[in-house]
Enzyme design. Structure first.
Site, PDB file in Angstrom:
ATOM      1  N   ARG A  20       9.704  -0.943  -5.429  1.00 52.29           N
ATOM      2  CA  ARG A  20       9.059  -0.848  -6.001  1.00 52.29           C
ATOM      3  C   ARG A  20       9.205   0.160  -6.483  1.00 52.29           C
ATOM      4  NH1 ARG A  20       3.217  -3.120  -3.196  1.00 52.29           N
ATOM      5  NH2 ARG A  20       3.417  -3.792  -5.643  1.00 52.29           N
TER       6      ARG A  20
ATOM      7  N   ASP B 103      -1.740   4.844  -6.220  1.00 50.43           N
ATOM      8  CA  ASP B 103      -0.079   4.361  -6.213  1.00 50.43           C
ATOM      9  C   ASP B 103       0.580   5.753  -6.199  1.00 50.43           C
ATOM     10  OD1 ASP B 103      -1.213   1.849  -5.900  1.00 50.43           O
ATOM     11  OD2 ASP B 103       0.610   1.821  -4.814  1.00 50.43           O
TER      12      ASP B 103
ATOM     13  N   GLY C 268       1.156  -1.173  -0.197  1.00 51.35           N
ATOM     14  CA  GLY C 268      -0.358   0.050   0.240  1.00 51.35           C
ATOM     15  C   GLY C 268       1.029   1.042  -0.289  1.00 51.35           C
TER      16      GLY C 268
END
Ligand code: MRU
Length: 355
Positions: free
Chosen positions: A92, A240, A50
């Site tokens: 990420r 995101d 998240g």
């Protein structure tokens, strides 16, 4: 309101405590993280996931690493911090919160050039803690601003997990739902399973159920039927990264939901804190989209679910064009289309860290 804590300090700041989200809902396992290497692994493996939560977790790991190496000579200390930042940043690529949080700490280090390493480490610990606490407050503010979207009786569809598990507080997309429930409004939340890693069924259904909010789990492909049957009043998802023009990167499948919502004339809202806005990436085309390992699809949770050698396309996220979005719910109010001015006004990301 009692929500699960995805990430927190442990042992008076000597460790970071993560709820291992790969184990949910079968087990509530807490991990004790004591190095940036272990945190990078946890982020890559989605033990913590998240957008806001990975920003917080990376900031804490960076501060932790600074304390661990405070006895080094200054040059080596700074080299160690640069390597730690690069390691965490590479974990990420899509969620801008990771870069946002690390950049904030990097700027702090830059502003403390005359301070001893120990003082720098101490200030970094305070800043990482502030990032966690601010996120908690931003979640609540998103919830307050979003309450008007969920009057009594609202039937909501959500995708992936943009709840407590994804943040430092009560979530982004789920925040208005928690607050509406707390105020006694009737709600029903349809939760997309969210292929392939099932953040909807494993995480969102779990955390909403735990709070006593009525949930119905659906496969991703059932969303169209629900909308056609007029059983959804609102689609509410997280983000995101939100580009300067309002294009939104979120969990793969979000774009399809937005197309369906437009066709069926269901309002489609995105909820995100200002730390997810990125005015330095002009459109969604510039957002780096993470691709996950093929075996996450071929071997769903360890079992062979496809021919072992079949070719796979596995983007973790997709981009929903701004034109399909009814509004962006932030901690500083709801942005309405066109989003360009609003995103520019609320962006807090520095240009040098945006991939
Ligand atoms: O791959 P994940 O589980 O990290 O993806 C998470 C999402 O796509 C969320 O919707 C997004 O990060 C918003 S979380 C408040």
């Amino acid at each position: 309101m009692q929500v699960p804590e995805a990430v927190r300090w442990a042992d008076g700041g000597d460790a970071i405590d993560l709820l291992d989200q790969t184990e949910l809902p079968e087990a509530e396992t807490r991990l004790r993280i004591t190095s940036a290497d272990a945190m990078a692994e946890a982020i890559r493996a989605l033990r913590v996931r998240g957008a806001p939560a990975i920003g917080i977790a990376a900031a804490m790991a960076f501060a932790f690493e600074a304390a661990r190496h405070a006895r080094l000579e200054r040059g080596e200390f700074l080299e160690r911090l640069a390597a730690t930042r690069a390691l965490l940043l590479a974990a990420r690529p899509t969620a801008v919160n990771l870069a946002w949080a690390l950049d904030r700490l990097d700027r702090l280090v830059g502003s403390l050039s005359d301070a001893p390493n120990g003082v720098v480490a101490c200030k970094l610990w305070g800043e990482a803690t502030a990032i966690l606490e601010e996120d908690r407050a931003m979640c609540r503010a998103i919830g307050e601003h979003g309450l008007a979207l969920v009057p009594d009786g609202t039937r909501v569809l959500t995708h992936c997990n943009a709840g407590a598990l994804a943040t430092g507080g009560i979530g982004t997309a789920l925040a208005p739902l928690y607050l509406a429930h707390e105020r006694g409004r009737a709600l029903h939340v349809f939760v997309d399973e969210t292929r392939p890693l099932l953040q909807g069924s494993r995480l969102t259904a779990w955390e909403l159920g735990r709070a006593g909010i009525p949930v119905t789990l659906v496969t991703d492909s059932a969303a169209a039927v629900l909308m056609a049957q007029r059983r959804i009043d609102l689609v509410l998802v997280g983000a995101d990264r939100i580009a300067a023009n309002g294009d939104v990167a979120n969990k793969v499948g979000t774009y399809g939901l937005a197309v369906l919502a437009r066709y069926h004339q269901v309002p489609f809202y995105v909820a995100a804190p200002c730390s997810t806005l990125d005015a330095f990436t002009p459109t969604g085309a510039g957002i780096p989209i993470e691709e996950r390992a093929a075996d996450e699809i071929r071997r769903g949770f360890g079992r062979l679910t496809a021919p072992a050698d079949v070719a796979v396309f596995a983007p973790a996220f997709d981009v929903t064009p701004a034109a399909l979005i009814s509004g962006i719910l932030t901690d500083r109010g709801v942005l309405e289309p066109p989003f360009v001015d609003g995103v520019a006004r609320l962006t807090t990301t520095a240009p040098d860290v945006v991939a």
